[in-house]
Design a protein around this motif. Structure first.
Motif, PDB file in Angstrom:
ATOM      1  N   GLY A 177       1.364  -3.380  -1.001  1.00 57.03           N
ATOM      2  CA  GLY A 177       1.000  -2.167  -1.562  1.00 57.03           C
ATOM      3  C   GLY A 177       1.897  -1.532  -2.574  1.00 57.03           C
ATOM      4  N   THR A 178       1.585  -0.573  -3.447  1.00 57.92           N
ATOM      5  CA  THR A 178       2.151  -0.079  -4.502  1.00 57.92           C
ATOM      6  C   THR A 178       2.363   1.310  -4.527  1.00 57.92           C
ATOM      7  OG1 THR A 178       1.055  -1.691  -6.039  1.00 57.92           O
ATOM      8  CG2 THR A 178       2.063   0.353  -6.963  1.00 57.92           C
ATOM      9  N   TRP A 179       3.918   1.847  -4.572  1.00 61.64           N
ATOM     10  CA  TRP A 179       4.118   2.995  -4.440  1.00 61.64           C
ATOM     11  C   TRP A 179       4.440   3.784  -5.781  1.00 61.64           C
ATOM     12  CZ3 TRP A 179       4.485  -0.149  -0.379  1.00 61.64           C
ATOM     13  CH2 TRP A 179       4.253   0.053   0.883  1.00 61.64           C
ATOM     14  N   VAL A 180       4.437   5.271  -5.758  1.00 57.34           N
ATOM     15  CA  VAL A 180       4.702   5.735  -7.076  1.00 57.34           C
ATOM     16  C   VAL A 180       5.949   6.541  -6.825  1.00 57.34           C
ATOM     17  CG1 VAL A 180       3.826   7.612  -8.428  1.00 57.34           C
ATOM     18  CG2 VAL A 180       2.363   5.738  -7.559  1.00 57.34           C
ATOM     19  N   LEU A 181       7.142   6.087  -7.484  1.00 55.11           N
ATOM     20  CA  LEU A 181       8.372   6.616  -7.080  1.00 55.11           C
ATOM     21  C   LEU A 181       8.654   7.775  -8.179  1.00 55.11           C
ATOM     22  CD1 LEU A 181      10.724   4.017  -6.474  1.00 55.11           C
ATOM     23  CD2 LEU A 181       9.482   4.928  -4.829  1.00 55.11           C
ATOM     24  N   GLY A 182       7.848   8.103  -9.358  1.00 54.52           N
ATOM     25  CA  GLY A 182       8.194   8.987 -10.375  1.00 54.52           C
ATOM     26  C   GLY A 182       8.225  10.373  -9.986  1.00 54.52           C
ATOM     27  N   PHE A 183       8.601  11.312 -10.618  1.00 58.24           N
ATOM     28  CA  PHE A 183       8.602  12.510 -10.212  1.00 58.24           C
ATOM     29  C   PHE A 183       7.337  13.164 -10.247  1.00 58.24           C
ATOM     30  CE2 PHE A 183      13.110  11.705 -11.863  1.00 58.24           C
ATOM     31  CZ  PHE A 183      13.759  11.751 -10.833  1.00 58.24           C
ATOM     32  N   GLN A 184       6.876  13.766  -9.263  1.00 59.24           N
ATOM     33  CA  GLN A 184       5.436  14.234  -8.977  1.00 59.24           C
ATOM     34  C   GLN A 184       5.367  15.592  -9.327  1.00 59.24           C
ATOM     35  OE1 GLN A 184       2.443  12.220  -7.998  1.00 59.24           O
ATOM     36  NE2 GLN A 184       3.891  10.703  -9.138  1.00 59.24           N
TER      37      GLN A 184
END
Length: 449
Positions: A177-184
């Motif tokens: 899987g791919t996670w999004v660590l950037g500031f949301q």
């Protein structure tokens, strides 16, 4: 060794500058033996509160979290743009990751540094090369378009991307899987709107550019307002390329109508017939969220009081885009609230980074530190990079505060609410220091359990 800083108290013990400076940009970096310290496993929960929606339950019991032998070398790849248009950003993020490596890893942890060349094609080639070298976790790439290119090429190996594009998240497959660590922006909007509502500001307005980011902010604001018992009474959107947004703001404040009412009221007061003039309507909102940052924010903010949206009667709200030095130099923004990571730990990190590398780190550098440290701490605990371990509901405590990876591929962060002052910012509502899992459902009275 320098004195312990706020960042060190949150994340790790300071190391000597010589140790960090001695780490060059080699493609594989192995840390010396030392105890893992950051990001720490977040404190255990004290009370129950709802968790974000998780992935659908499996029909079979989930397997126990996988482990790796204590003497096995764990290889993690760091995919960064070390050449091409974003090379300076990539270099700074690599330096931050090296700080985390020496703060947290032991001798069985190797960081494989690979250059994405600032392109999707380079990112795929870097990922494939890292997998061939034995990487079991990929950290990066930086940009959403690169992460989307990498995801289908890595099979079951998890990807912790630095993107803030929510569409990059992909955890539909049974493994990896791919996670999004950037500031949301969604998290930031929800946090500041919830806080504003708790302070009695329940009638809200939005000023945002047209486009996907503005759409995201508006939807997040409406959702957060509904949960907090507030209402978005006005929303004004404008084209991102629009140089002058005066007409948009005039419509938002009903400027022409209200000034006509004021003029009529003055005329009635001056007349001798004693008839009262028309009432001047109040603004329909108590707070306004300005979804801008940087120079654009400094251009837009002064127009609000010019058109009778004054920062005294109306509280200005913002997102993490406001989180930049010198924001208080714009008078209209003083007293405004925005949501961002707790500043103390990051300021300590920035000082360390400057001491070692002689320059201020870019904002994304803390993401590289926290992601690398997370990987090193799991490896120190002999935990494999499987979904059960990556999505530990207790989360981790890093430079940017507590955070946890969700089964949806998003990241949840504990954010502070900050108030802009003339000389900087001050925390008006501290970030949480732990996450709490959902309460167990009450036994059904029909089951007798």
């Amino acid at each position: 060794m320098s004195a312990t800083t706020a960042a060190a108290r949150t994340a790790a013990t300071l190391l000597t500058l010589a140790l960090l400076a001695g780490c060059a940009s080699q493609p594989t970096v192995t840390a010396p033996p030392r105890a893992a310290q950051a990001p720490q496993q977040a404190p255990q929960p004290q009370a129950a509160q709802p968790q974000p929606e998780a992935a659908p339950a499996q029909t079979e019991a989930a397997p126990a979290p996988a482990t790796v032998p204590a003497d096995e070398t764990v290889r993690v790849a760091l995919l960064l743009p070390l050449s091409g248009k974003a090379a300076s950003l990539g270099e700074a993020m690599q330096q931050a990751a090296q700080m985390a490596l020496f703060d947290t890893a032991d001798s069985h942890f190797q960081l494989l540094i690979r250059d994405t060349k600032s392109t999707p094609e380079g990112s795929v080639a870097a990922a494939q090369d890292a997998l061939a070298a034995g990487a079991t976790l990929l950290i990066g790439p930086v940009y959403g378009v690169d992460a989307k290119a990498v995801t289908p090429a890595v099979g079951t190996v998890p990807v912790l991307s630095f993107s803030n594009d929510a569409t990059v998240a992909d955890t539909r497959a049974p493994a990896g899987g791919t996670w999004v660590l950037g500031f949301q922006p969604q998290d930031q909007v929800a946090r500041v709107v919830s806080y504003a509502a708790s302070r009695g500001l329940t009638r809200l307005a939005l000023l945002a550019p047209v486009g996907s980011n503005g759409d995201m902010v508006e939807q997040a604001m409406r959702d957060a307002a509904a949960k907090a018992g507030a209402d978005v009474t006005r929303a004004a959107r404008y084209q991102p390329t629009q140089k002058d947004v005066s007409d948009t703001i005039k419509r938002l404040s009903n400027f022409d109508q209200r000034h006509a009412q004021m003029a009529a009221a003055r005329e009635a007061t001056a007349s001798k017939d004693g008839k009262p003039g028309p009432a001047v309507e109040d603004l329909s909102f108590q707070a306004i969220l300005i979804a801008e940052g940087g120079q654009r924010l400094k251009e837009v903010a002064p127009l609000l009081p010019f058109f009778d949206i004054d920062p005294g009667p109306v509280r200005f709200l913002g997102t993490g885009q406001w989180d930049e030095p010198g924001i208080g130099r714009e008078p209209a923004l003083v007293g405004g609230w925005y949501a961002s990571a707790a500043p103390d730990a990051r300021q300590g990190f920035e000082k360390r980074f400057n001491d070692v590398y002689g320059q201020r780190p870019p904002r994304l550098a803390t993401l590289a530190y926290d992601a690398t440290a997370l990987a090193a701490v799991l490896a120190k605990g002999h935990k494999a990079y499987v979904r059960e371990n990556l999505t530990d509901p207790n989360g981790f405590a890093g430079i940017d505060g507590v955070f946890r990876l969700l089964p949806t591929g998003q990241v949840e962060r504990g954010l502070s609410v900050l108030e802009v002052t003339k000389t900087g910012v001050t925390v008006v509502d501290p970030a949480p220091t732990s996450f709490t899992p959902a309460a167990a459902p009450a036994p059904s009275p029909n089951t007798g359990s």
